[in-house]
Design a protein around this motif. Structure first.
Motif, PDB file in Angstrom:
ATOM      1  N   PHE A  95      -5.137   2.841  -2.115  1.00 15.16           N
ATOM      2  CA  PHE A  95      -5.956   3.519  -1.114  1.00 15.16           C
ATOM      3  C   PHE A  95      -6.444   4.866  -1.627  1.00 15.16           C
ATOM      4  O   PHE A  95      -7.583   5.258  -1.374  1.00 15.16           O
ATOM      5  N   ASP A 108      -9.404  -5.151   2.538  1.00 15.31           N
ATOM      6  CA  ASP A 108      -8.946  -5.335   3.914  1.00 15.31           C
ATOM      7  C   ASP A 108      -9.579  -4.292   4.840  1.00 15.31           C
ATOM      8  O   ASP A 108     -10.393  -3.467   4.423  1.00 15.31           O
ATOM      9  N   ARG A 109      -9.191  -4.343   6.098  1.00 15.01           N
ATOM     10  CA  ARG A 109      -9.830  -3.516   7.130  1.00 15.01           C
ATOM     11  C   ARG A 109      -9.641  -2.020   6.883  1.00 15.01           C
ATOM     12  O   ARG A 109     -10.532  -1.225   7.159  1.00 15.01           O
ATOM     13  N   ARG A 110      -8.497  -1.594   6.337  1.00 13.24           N
ATOM     14  CA  ARG A 110      -8.295  -0.167   6.037  1.00 13.24           C
ATOM     15  C   ARG A 110      -9.349   0.334   5.065  1.00 13.24           C
ATOM     16  O   ARG A 110      -9.892   1.424   5.226  1.00 13.24           O
TER      17      ARG A 110
END
Length: 149
Positions: free
Chosen positions: A3, A55-57
Motif C-alpha cells: 500500500f 483490491d478496493r483499498r
C-alpha cells in the motif's frame, strides 16, 4: 508495504499528470477538462503497478489521488495561464506559489467552473475503476488446445 508503494507511485503519477495537464494548457492556451481522464488512467496504472494489487483499498487510494491530480492540474494550469497573461516565467509563478497553501484554495476558487466538478468526477471514476483491473489477465481455466504447425 504494498500500500505504501502504491501511495508513493500514485502520488508521483498524479503530480506528473498534473504537470502534463499544465504544460498542454500552456501550449494550447486552452483548458482541457478531459485531461482528468488521463490523470485517472495514469494514477490507476501507477497504483496497480507499484502496489501489485487491485483490491478496493487500492481503488479508493487511486480515486483520491486522481482527485488530487486533477485539482493540482487545474491549479498549475491556472498559474501557467496567469504567467502567460502577465508575461512572466511559469517556473517563477509556480515556485512563488509553493510558499502559501491558502493561495491554492484561492486560485481553485477563483477559477472554478461548475463543469470542473464533472471532470473531477470523471477523473475519480477512471482512477477508481481502472485500479480494480488486474495488471495481467489470468490464464483461462481448463485444458488448452494444442497448436499445430
Amino acid at each position: 508495504m504494498r500500500f505504501v508503494f502504491a501511495l508513493i507511485g500514485g502520488l508521483v503519477a498524479a503530480i506528473l499528470a498534473a504537470i502534463v495537464w499544465a504544460a498542454i494548457t500552456a501550449a494550447t492556451s486552452f483548458q482541457i477538462g478531459y485531461m482528468s481522464i488521463g490523470v485517472g488512467f495514469a494514477v490507476a496504472f501507477a497504483v496497480r503497478f507499484c502496489g501489485q494489487s487491485h483490491d478496493r483499498r487500492f481503488a479508493i487510494l487511486s480515486g483520491a489521488l486522481s482527485l488530487f491530480g486533477c485539482l493540482l492540474g487545474n491549479y498549475l494550469a491556472a498559474l501557467a495561464m496567469a504567467a502567460q497573461h502577465l508575461h512572466a516565467s511559469t517556473e517563477t509563478m509556480i515556485l512563488g506559489s509553493i510558499r502559501g497553501l491558502p493561495m491554492f484554495f484561492q486560485v481553485i476558487g477563483d477559477t472554478f467552473n461548475p463543469m470542473d466538478l464533472l471532470f473531477y468526477a470523471i477523473g475519480v471514476y477512471f482512477g477508481y475503476k481502472y485500479a480494480l483491473v488486474p495488471l495481467r489477465r489470468p490464464a483461462p481455466a481448463g485444458p488448452q488446445p494444442e497448436k499445430t504447425a
